[in-house]
Design a protein around this motif. Structure first.
Motif, PDB file in Angstrom:
ATOM      1  N   LEU A  36      -4.287   0.829  -2.108  1.00  0.00           N
ATOM      2  CA  LEU A  36      -4.229   2.279  -2.304  1.00  0.00           C
ATOM      3  C   LEU A  36      -4.981   2.638  -3.578  1.00  0.00           C
TER       4      LEU A  36
ATOM      5  N   ALA B 128       6.981   6.033   3.583  1.00  0.00           N
ATOM      6  CA  ALA B 128       7.499   4.737   4.043  1.00  0.00           C
ATOM      7  C   ALA B 128       8.939   4.853   4.523  1.00  0.00           C
TER       8      ALA B 128
ATOM      9  N   ASP C  26       0.822  -1.206   0.000  1.00  0.00           N
ATOM     10  CA  ASP C  26       0.000   0.000   0.000  1.00  0.00           C
ATOM     11  C   ASP C  26       0.861   1.263   0.000  1.00  0.00           C
ATOM     12  N   LEU C  27       2.144   1.105   0.244  1.00  0.00           N
ATOM     13  CA  LEU C  27       3.046   2.256   0.243  1.00  0.00           C
ATOM     14  C   LEU C  27       3.863   2.240  -1.051  1.00  0.00           C
ATOM     15  N   MET C  28       3.729   3.308  -1.820  1.00  0.00           N
ATOM     16  CA  MET C  28       4.300   3.318  -3.166  1.00  0.00           C
ATOM     17  C   MET C  28       5.827   3.343  -3.163  1.00  0.00           C
ATOM     18  N   SER C  29       6.442   3.920  -2.119  1.00  0.00           N
ATOM     19  CA  SER C  29       7.906   3.896  -2.070  1.00  0.00           C
ATOM     20  C   SER C  29       8.421   2.476  -1.872  1.00  0.00           C
ATOM     21  N   ASP C  30       7.642   1.646  -1.170  1.00  0.00           N
ATOM     22  CA  ASP C  30       8.021   0.235  -1.052  1.00  0.00           C
ATOM     23  C   ASP C  30       7.931  -0.439  -2.415  1.00  0.00           C
TER      24      ASP C  30
ATOM     25  N   ASN D 262      -5.760   5.720  -5.338  1.00  0.00           N
ATOM     26  CA  ASN D 262      -5.687   7.138  -5.686  1.00  0.00           C
ATOM     27  C   ASN D 262      -4.807   7.275  -6.928  1.00  0.00           C
TER      28      ASN D 262
ATOM     29  N   ILE E 276       7.926  13.960  -5.004  1.00  0.00           N
ATOM     30  CA  ILE E 276       6.955  13.697  -3.938  1.00  0.00           C
ATOM     31  C   ILE E 276       7.420  14.359  -2.639  1.00  0.00           C
TER      32      ILE E 276
ATOM     33  N   GLY F 132      12.185   7.107   0.501  1.00  0.00           N
ATOM     34  CA  GLY F 132      12.386   8.097  -0.565  1.00  0.00           C
ATOM     35  C   GLY F 132      13.847   8.363  -0.867  1.00  0.00           C
TER      36      GLY F 132
ATOM     37  N   GLN G  60      -1.986   8.339  -7.456  1.00  0.00           N
ATOM     38  CA  GLN G  60      -0.557   8.017  -7.317  1.00  0.00           C
ATOM     39  C   GLN G  60      -0.284   6.535  -7.536  1.00  0.00           C
TER      40      GLN G  60
ATOM     41  N   ARG H 138       0.896   9.003   4.744  1.00  0.00           N
ATOM     42  CA  ARG H 138       0.941   7.542   4.654  1.00  0.00           C
ATOM     43  C   ARG H 138      -0.371   7.002   4.077  1.00  0.00           C
ATOM     44  N   GLU H 139      -1.457   7.654   4.435  1.00  0.00           N
ATOM     45  CA  GLU H 139      -2.754   7.221   3.884  1.00  0.00           C
ATOM     46  C   GLU H 139      -2.822   7.440   2.371  1.00  0.00           C
ATOM     47  N   LEU H 140      -1.977   8.341   1.872  1.00  0.00           N
ATOM     48  CA  LEU H 140      -1.936   8.575   0.433  1.00  0.00           C
ATOM     49  C   LEU H 140      -0.916   7.671  -0.260  1.00  0.00           C
ATOM     50  N   GLY H 141      -0.235   6.814   0.523  1.00  0.00           N
ATOM     51  CA  GLY H 141       0.665   5.827  -0.081  1.00  0.00           C
ATOM     52  C   GLY H 141       2.130   6.182  -0.023  1.00  0.00           C
ATOM     53  N   PHE H 142       2.469   7.238   0.745  1.00  0.00           N
ATOM     54  CA  PHE H 142       3.879   7.628   0.825  1.00  0.00           C
ATOM     55  C   PHE H 142       4.290   7.743   2.293  1.00  0.00           C
TER      56      PHE H 142
END
Lengths: 119, 164
Positions: free
Chosen positions: A51, B104, A32-36, A53, B48, B107, A55, B98-102
């Motif tokens: 996720l 973590a 769910d985390l795009m950086s992962d 959205n 980002i 970066g 992004q 984090r809820e938007l997916g970033f």
């Protein structure tokens, strides 16, 4: 494993890419985390994510990920569907949770994961 | 060739558009797909970060036959402890990010992993300038085929003027 088989296993709804379901993928990434996703993803991968959205679509596009599955019954917005279609991406959604979705694909033989060892 | 972008700070949905444009231009120029992906990931992470932490900024891509230089500059709060920020999993992003997916904490490590050279010039109150270099005349290739990054951030120059 073909995207068609993935859609069957996950009882998924196909939002885009109906004509490309014979595309073959060899690995999966659930995150769910795009950086992962950007840290671990491989070539010819299907991304499973909760996720929903823009992004998620943008990250997949930047990484040349052709197949995205939204888990836990989430469905993409019209804008996301349109962006995915423009990028030639296949979007699926399933009511299964992330855990069950990954488990079903793993059990059916899709077992390759990330690109590098985690230390 | 030089491409210049303004990265807006207020609209998270717009974040990543500059990276997407640079990716398209590199593809049109026939750059190796592995190098394109590395450039896209490194720039996207930096873009980002500017949106999350600094309210936007500017991004410049300079493309020559030998290399791609991506410079992202903001006037945000700066990075107080760069060594800490380079650690995988360390993040100061708020919960809503984090809820938007970033957020973590991947970066800066992702930028380092995907760059041939990375330099970060930042200090509290002075903003941050990130410079990412990818060579086009070397082995290039995808991040999978590259050596794992060393514990010390190879190719990362210590930021000038970082507060002690």
């Amino acid at each position: 494993m073909t995207v068609r088989r993935i859609a069957e296993l996950l009882e998924a709804r196909v939002h885009t890419g109906e004509d490309d379901l014979d595309l073959d993928v060899s690995a999966a990434c659930g995150a769910d985390l795009m950086s992962d996703v950007m840290a671990f993803v491989k070539e010819k991968v299907v991304l499973l994510t909760g996720l929903v959205n823009p992004q998620a679509i943008r990250t997949a596009d930047l990484l040349d990920i052709r197949v995205v599955v939204f888990v836990r019954g989430k469905t993409p917005s019209r804008d996301m569907v349109e962006a995915a279609r423009e990028s030639g991406m296949i979007l699926l959604s399933t009511n299964y949770s992330m855990f069950i979705s990954c488990g079903r694909l793993y059990e059916a033989g899709l077992r390759a994961g990330g690109t590098r060892e985690i230390r | 060739m030089t491409l210049t972008f303004t990265v807006p700070g207020g609209d998270f949905n717009q974040a990543g558009r500059a990276s997407g444009e640079v990716k398209k231009v590199l593809a049109r120029l026939g750059v190796d797909p592995g190098i394109i992906k590395r450039a896209a990931v490194a720039m996207y992470e930096a873009e980002i970060n500017m949106v999350i932490h600094a309210g936007g900024g500017t991004a410049v891509a300079e493309i020559s036959p030998e290399r791609v230089v991506l410079t992202l500059e903001d006037t945000g709060p700066g990075i107080p402890d760069l060594d800490l920020a380079m650690r995988e999993g360390y993040s100061t992003a708020p919960e809503w990010i984090r809820e938007l997916g970033f957020g973590a904490g991947m970066g800066l490590p992702n930028m380092r992993r995907n760059s041939d050279e990375l330099s970060i010039d930042s200090a509290p109150g002075r903003g941050t300038r990130v410079t990412i270099v990818l060579r086009l005349d070397g082995e290039g290739a995808s991040v999978e085929n590259r050596a794992a990054p060393a514990a010390a951030p190879a190719g990362t120059s210590p930021a000038e003027g970082v507060a002690p």
